[in-house]
Design an enzyme around this catalytic site. Sequence first.
Site, mmCIF file in Angstrom:
data_model
loop_
_atom_site.group_PDB
_atom_site.id
_atom_site.type_symbol
_atom_site.label_atom_id
_atom_site.label_comp_id
_atom_site.label_asym_id
_atom_site.label_seq_id
_atom_site.Cartn_x
_atom_site.Cartn_y
_atom_site.Cartn_z
ATOM 1 N N ASP A 168 -0.177 -34.284 27.651
ATOM 2 C CA ASP A 168 0.910 -33.605 26.939
ATOM 3 C C ASP A 168 0.347 -32.519 26.029
ATOM 4 O O ASP A 168 0.734 -32.390 24.864
ATOM 5 C CB ASP A 168 1.729 -34.614 26.138
ATOM 6 C CG ASP A 168 3.062 -34.029 25.665
ATOM 7 O OD1 ASP A 168 3.507 -33.021 26.263
ATOM 8 O OD2 ASP A 168 3.641 -34.566 24.713
ATOM 9 N N TYR A 218 9.104 -39.147 18.781
ATOM 10 C CA TYR A 218 9.564 -40.519 18.627
ATOM 11 C C TYR A 218 9.876 -40.883 17.177
ATOM 12 O O TYR A 218 10.015 -42.041 16.845
ATOM 13 C CB TYR A 218 8.523 -41.485 19.184
ATOM 14 C CG TYR A 218 8.253 -41.253 20.654
ATOM 15 C CD1 TYR A 218 9.132 -41.734 21.612
ATOM 16 C CD2 TYR A 218 7.141 -40.532 21.050
ATOM 17 C CE1 TYR A 218 8.904 -41.509 22.947
ATOM 18 C CE2 TYR A 218 6.899 -40.310 22.393
ATOM 19 C CZ TYR A 218 7.790 -40.791 23.343
ATOM 20 O OH TYR A 218 7.561 -40.567 24.670
ATOM 21 N N GLY A 219 9.963 -39.862 16.319
ATOM 22 C CA GLY A 219 10.325 -40.163 14.934
ATOM 23 C C GLY A 219 9.975 -39.030 13.993
ATOM 24 O O GLY A 219 9.281 -38.075 14.359
ATOM 25 N N VAL A 271 8.315 -36.979 10.536
ATOM 26 C CA VAL A 271 6.990 -36.876 9.905
ATOM 27 C C VAL A 271 7.210 -36.517 8.434
ATOM 28 O O VAL A 271 7.976 -35.581 8.117
ATOM 29 C CB VAL A 271 6.123 -35.822 10.607
ATOM 30 C CG1 VAL A 271 4.761 -35.732 9.925
ATOM 31 C CG2 VAL A 271 5.964 -36.160 12.078
ATOM 32 N N LYS A 278 3.643 -40.435 10.198
ATOM 33 C CA LYS A 278 4.577 -40.397 11.345
ATOM 34 C C LYS A 278 5.216 -41.770 11.459
ATOM 35 O O LYS A 278 4.517 -42.783 11.562
ATOM 36 C CB LYS A 278 3.860 -40.042 12.629
ATOM 37 C CG LYS A 278 4.784 -39.934 13.844
ATOM 38 C CD LYS A 278 3.992 -39.829 15.135
ATOM 39 C CE LYS A 278 3.160 -38.578 15.196
ATOM 40 N NZ LYS A 278 2.495 -38.441 16.508
ATOM 41 N N GLY A 308 8.961 -35.534 15.162
ATOM 42 C CA GLY A 308 8.184 -35.732 16.375
ATOM 43 C C GLY A 308 9.048 -36.222 17.524
ATOM 44 O O GLY A 308 10.275 -36.366 17.406
#
Length: 767
Positions: A579, A468-469, A471, A484, A466
Amino acid sequence: MWLAREQTDKKGGNGLVAVAIDKDKGSQNALKWAIDNLLARGQTVVLVHVKLKSLPSTPSGPSPRKDLDTKELFLPFRCFCTRKDIQCKDVLLEDTDVAKALIEYVSNNAIENLVVGSTSKSGFLRTFKAVDIPSSVAKGAPDFCTVYVITKGKITTMRSATRLAPTVSPLSNQIQNKPVSRASQSEPRTPQTSNVRGLAKATNEASHKSNDSADFIRSPFTRGKGSNGRLYGEIGAPPDTDISFVSSGRQSIDRMFPSFYDNLDSGYSPRLSNTSNMDPRQSFDATPFAMRLVDGNTIREVSSASHISQESERSYSSSSPTTDDMEAEMKRLKQELKQTMAMYSNACKEALTAKQKAIELQHWKLEEERRIEEARMAEEAALALAEKEKAKSKAAIEAAEASQRIAELEAQKRINAEMKALREAEEKKKVLDALVQSDVRYRKYTIEEIETATDYFSASRKIGEGGYGPVYKCYLDHTSVAIKVLRPDAAQGRSQFLQEVEVLSCIRHPNMVLLLGACPEYGCLVYEFMANGSLEDRLFRRGNSPPLSWQQRFKIAAEIGTGLLFLHQAKPEPLVHRDLKPGNILLDGNYVSKISDVGLARLVPPSVADTVTQYRMTSTAGTFCYIDPEYQQTGMLGVKSDIYSLGIIFLQLLTARPPMGLTHHVEREIEKGTFSEMLDPAVPDWPFNDALGFAQMALKCSELRRKDRPDLAKVILPELDRLRSLAERSINPSSPRCNSSNSSNYSQVSLQLSSMSPPRLGESHGS
C-alpha cells in the site's frame, strides 16, 4: 350445315367451294370444316394445292418421285370426301408465290367460298413457310369470294364477300360435264359382292373422275400378283396423313372388326362384272382400304362399314333395280353392324371402367404404401427421439450427481474454512494475550495515559483520519507523539493493527516510521510525530504550504527507495508493503521522508523473493491507481509489486498531479516533445534533462507486466543516489560528491535489536 343451307338459300352465285390443302393437320381440319358447314351430300369440292416452283439453271422434266408425292397428297382427302359422299376435284398449281397463285385461281374460276387451313393462329401451311399467307389471301381475294381461315376446326378469320359471284364459271361447267365411271354401270351379282362392288365403284370414281381435266391426278397405286395368284403389294396413305382419323377421332371400324368383313367377303367371285376387267382385290388395292391375303389367311381392312353400306346402296341404285332380297340383306347387315358397334361400345365402356378401377386401385396401393412408409419413418423418428431423450435424461442424472458431489465438496471446504478461521482467531487471541502479558519490544501504555494525553480524544487534538481510525497529536513522556486509534467497527483493521505492531516493533530504519509504544487492549499505536505531515499534503499544498523544491523532491525519492529496499531485503523473509502511496509517506520537520502504515505488509518466502517471482495471495489489497495491475488480476504477489507503486509516486513528485491516467499523459507528452508542460509549474528551475531521465525511469517502473520493471537495488537506487547528490550539490556546491556505494551501504543499515530477527506472523514472542 348451316352455312351450306345458307349458300343454297342465296339467290345467284355458283356455290363453288375450294379448299387449299397441304400435308399438315390444318388442311384436314379445313376440309372437314368445309364439308360440315359449306357442303351438302353430293356436292363437289375443289381441292387446291400450290406447289412452290423452283428456277433450275438447266431445264429438265418433272421428277417422278415428286409427282408421286403430289399424287399421294390428294389421296387421303379424296378418300375422306368419298366417305362423306362428296365429289372432289383435284387442282395442282405451281408458282413461286402461294398467295398469288390462290388469288389468281379464285379470280379466274369464280370461286365463291375459299377455305384456308392453318396449324396455328400465326402460321399457314408448313410447306409454304410463310406466316402472312392467310391474311394476304384474305386481302387479295376478289370481292365476290368469302375467305375462311380455319384453325383447329374453328374459324379464326372470315372475310365476307361484298357482291355475288358470277353464276357462269369454267370450273362449274367442267364439274357438270364430268363423265360417269364404268364401274357404276356394272350389274351386281350377290349382296356380298355388291358391298365390295360399291366400295370399288366409290374408289374407282375417286381415282378416275375428272380425267379430262389437265390438273387432275390419277391414283398412283400399282397392282401385282405373286406366283400363287395372291395379292402381295398394296400402297396406302401413311397413317399420319389418313384423313379418316380426323372425322371420327378413333380408329376405323374395319380394324376393329376384321372377322366381320372376312365373313362378308367369303363368297366373292374373281370378277365384279362382265363389263369390268378389274379384279376386285386389285380395285381395293388401288385405295387406302386394302385387302391383304397372307398364307391363305385373309385380312381385309375397310375404313368404315357405314361407308360400305352407303356405297353399296349407291351401287345398287345406279347399276340395277333394287330387289327385296338385296334390301333385306342390307338391312340385316346394318342391324348386325349396329349390334356389333353396340357390343364394342359396351366393351369399351367396361374396359374404361376396369382401367379406371385399376388406376384407382394403383393409386390406393401407392397411397397405402406412402402411409406405411410415413408411419415407419415416424416410428423410427420416435424411437430416435426416445433414445435421444433417454441419453439426455442419463446425462442430466449424471450432471445432478456431479453437482451434488461438488456441493458436498464445497460444503466440506466451507466447514474446513470456518474451522480454520476459528483456529486462526484463537491463535491471534493467544498472540494478543501474549503480547499484552510479556512483550517487551515496545512500551505498553494504559488507556488512562492515552486518554489523559489526548484530552479524552478531543477533536482539537485530531490531526488526521487514517483508513481504520483517527490520528491525534499529543505529548507522552514529554515528547510529541502521534496516536492512531482503531475504530471499534473496523473488523479488518484489527488484523492490520496486529500486523503493524508485529513489523514496526522488530525493525528500525531512518526512513521507516518509529513505533514508540501501543495500547493493545484498545487498539492504540503511538508513533513519533512527523511535523510536515504526509507527502500527499505537501505535493498538493494543502493548508497553503509552500511547494517542495526539486532538490527536496529528488531527496525524498531517494529516501523512499532506500526505505523500500530495506523492507525487501529484510531477513529471513522479505516484506512487501502492498500500500505504498504519497499518503503513507510522512515528512518530519527537516523534510526527511519515512514510510508508514505497514499493516498490509506481507512476508514473502525467501525462495520466491530470490527468484523475483510471485507469491499467491487469497485476496488483493492496496489503493486504486497505485496497486500492481498484475497482482490485482492474478493475486500473485512479489517484491516488484511495490515497484509499480514507486513509479507512480515518482511521476507525482515531478508533476504534482493525481495518479489517474498519469503514466499515459506523461508518455504522450514525452513522445510529442512537450514534457516540460507536465512538470509542476510551482517549481520554476527544474533541471530538464535530469527530470526527463527521472520520468523515463518512473515509466519503466510502472510497466503493466512485472517482468518489464527494473530492479530496485541494481537500477533504480543508483539513479536515485545520483539525483540526490545532484540536489545536494545545487544546495551546497562545496560539498563533496556523495559516493553511490556509500549511499547504498547506508541504505542497508539496519538498527534491529541485537540478535533479533522478524518473526513470522502468528508467532508469539518471549520476554
